[in-house]
Write a protein that holds these residues in place. Structure first.
Motif, PDB file in Angstrom:
ATOM      1  N   GLN A  31     -48.576  47.513 -19.155  1.00  0.00           N
ATOM      2  CA  GLN A  31     -49.544  47.525 -18.070  1.00  0.00           C
ATOM      3  C   GLN A  31     -50.634  48.558 -18.373  1.00  0.00           C
ATOM      4  O   GLN A  31     -50.390  49.551 -19.048  1.00  0.00           O
ATOM      5  N   ASN A  32     -51.856  48.319 -17.891  1.00  0.00           N
ATOM      6  CA  ASN A  32     -53.009  49.196 -18.061  1.00  0.00           C
ATOM      7  C   ASN A  32     -53.496  49.315 -19.500  1.00  0.00           C
ATOM      8  O   ASN A  32     -54.134  50.286 -19.873  1.00  0.00           O
ATOM      9  N   THR A  33     -53.192  48.320 -20.336  1.00  0.00           N
ATOM     10  CA  THR A  33     -53.695  48.301 -21.709  1.00  0.00           C
ATOM     11  C   THR A  33     -55.168  47.926 -21.677  1.00  0.00           C
ATOM     12  O   THR A  33     -55.581  47.015 -20.973  1.00  0.00           O
ATOM     13  N   ASP A  34     -55.991  48.649 -22.458  1.00  0.00           N
ATOM     14  CA  ASP A  34     -57.419  48.357 -22.548  1.00  0.00           C
ATOM     15  C   ASP A  34     -57.594  47.040 -23.291  1.00  0.00           C
ATOM     16  O   ASP A  34     -57.217  46.911 -24.451  1.00  0.00           O
ATOM     17  N   MET A  37     -57.546  42.334 -10.832  1.00  0.00           N
ATOM     18  CA  MET A  37     -57.216  41.270 -11.719  1.00  0.00           C
ATOM     19  C   MET A  37     -57.954  41.485 -13.035  1.00  0.00           C
ATOM     20  O   MET A  37     -59.125  41.823 -13.056  1.00  0.00           O
ATOM     21  N   HIS A  38     -57.270  41.320 -14.139  1.00  0.00           N
ATOM     22  CA  HIS A  38     -57.860  41.434 -15.471  1.00  0.00           C
ATOM     23  C   HIS A  38     -57.547  40.155 -16.226  1.00  0.00           C
ATOM     24  O   HIS A  38     -56.432  39.647 -16.178  1.00  0.00           O
ATOM     25  N   LEU A  39     -58.523  39.644 -16.919  1.00  0.00           N
ATOM     26  CA  LEU A  39     -58.355  38.392 -17.643  1.00  0.00           C
ATOM     27  C   LEU A  39     -58.413  38.624 -19.141  1.00  0.00           C
ATOM     28  O   LEU A  39     -59.091  39.525 -19.620  1.00  0.00           O
ATOM     29  N   VAL A  40     -57.700  37.789 -19.874  1.00  0.00           N
ATOM     30  CA  VAL A  40     -57.787  37.803 -21.335  1.00  0.00           C
ATOM     31  C   VAL A  40     -58.416  36.490 -21.776  1.00  0.00           C
ATOM     32  O   VAL A  40     -58.474  35.522 -21.024  1.00  0.00           O
ATOM     33  N   ALA A  41     -58.921  36.455 -22.999  1.00  0.00           N
ATOM     34  CA  ALA A  41     -59.555  35.245 -23.523  1.00  0.00           C
ATOM     35  C   ALA A  41     -58.539  34.111 -23.602  1.00  0.00           C
ATOM     36  O   ALA A  41     -57.345  34.346 -23.792  1.00  0.00           O
ATOM     37  N   PRO A  42     -58.995  32.861 -23.461  1.00  0.00           N
ATOM     38  CA  PRO A  42     -58.074  31.726 -23.569  1.00  0.00           C
ATOM     39  C   PRO A  42     -57.321  31.757 -24.895  1.00  0.00           C
ATOM     40  O   PRO A  42     -57.888  32.062 -25.939  1.00  0.00           O
ATOM     41  N   GLY A  43     -56.050  31.501 -24.835  1.00  0.00           N
ATOM     42  CA  GLY A  43     -55.215  31.490 -26.035  1.00  0.00           C
ATOM     43  C   GLY A  43     -54.736  32.865 -26.452  1.00  0.00           C
ATOM     44  O   GLY A  43     -54.016  33.010 -27.422  1.00  0.00           O
ATOM     45  N   THR A  44     -55.123  33.910 -25.699  1.00  0.00           N
ATOM     46  CA  THR A  44     -54.714  35.273 -26.018  1.00  0.00           C
ATOM     47  C   THR A  44     -53.556  35.647 -25.107  1.00  0.00           C
ATOM     48  O   THR A  44     -53.598  35.394 -23.910  1.00  0.00           O
ATOM     49  N   ARG A  45     -52.541  36.251 -25.686  1.00  0.00           N
ATOM     50  CA  ARG A  45     -51.380  36.658 -24.900  1.00  0.00           C
ATOM     51  C   ARG A  45     -51.709  37.898 -24.075  1.00  0.00           C
ATOM     52  O   ARG A  45     -52.530  38.714 -24.459  1.00  0.00           O
ATOM     53  N   CYS A  46     -51.055  38.039 -22.957  1.00  0.00           N
ATOM     54  CA  CYS A  46     -51.209  39.234 -22.132  1.00  0.00           C
ATOM     55  C   CYS A  46     -50.602  40.426 -22.865  1.00  0.00           C
ATOM     56  O   CYS A  46     -49.627  40.279 -23.596  1.00  0.00           O
ATOM     57  N   PRO A  47     -51.163  41.609 -22.697  1.00  0.00           N
ATOM     58  CA  PRO A  47     -50.603  42.789 -23.352  1.00  0.00           C
ATOM     59  C   PRO A  47     -49.186  43.076 -22.856  1.00  0.00           C
ATOM     60  O   PRO A  47     -48.836  42.752 -21.727  1.00  0.00           O
ATOM     61  N   ALA A  48     -48.388  43.698 -23.712  1.00  0.00           N
ATOM     62  CA  ALA A  48     -46.996  43.999 -23.381  1.00  0.00           C
ATOM     63  C   ALA A  48     -46.894  45.090 -22.325  1.00  0.00           C
ATOM     64  O   ALA A  48     -45.973  45.095 -21.515  1.00  0.00           O
TER      65      ALA A  48
END
Length: 82
Positions: free
Chosen positions: A14-17, A1-12
């Motif tokens: 898969q496996n994006t740093d 599981m990988h999380l992004v900061a609140p309000g940040t969209r998920c990367p388009a």
């Protein structure tokens, strides 16, 4: 599981740093006392004068005038070389 900061969209894709590493910037030390030819025994010597004598094989430093990475090495007498 990988999380992004609140309000940040998920990367388009898969496996994006999510936290790309930044490029380090060379030190901006204009003090002539740190540009000598010898190392103090650490892994990095700050700014160095290319071609000057050095004492610790494998030590690295940034060229004072050009920003290139130099290493303390031979052949023969150890000097700051590319």
């Amino acid at each position: 599981m990988h999380l992004v900061a609140p309000g940040t969209r998920c990367p388009a894709e898969q496996n994006t740093d999510l936290h790309p590493k930044s490029t380090p910037t060379p030190p901006t030390d204009d003090d002539d006392s740190s540009s000598g030819g010898s190392s103090t025994g650490g892994a990095s010597s700050g700014t160095v004068t290319p071609g000057a004598y050095c004492s610790t094989s494998g030590a690295t430093g940034i060229g004072k005038t050009n920003g290139k990475l130099y290493t303390c090495k031979g052949p023969g007498q150890k000097r700051w070389r590319l």
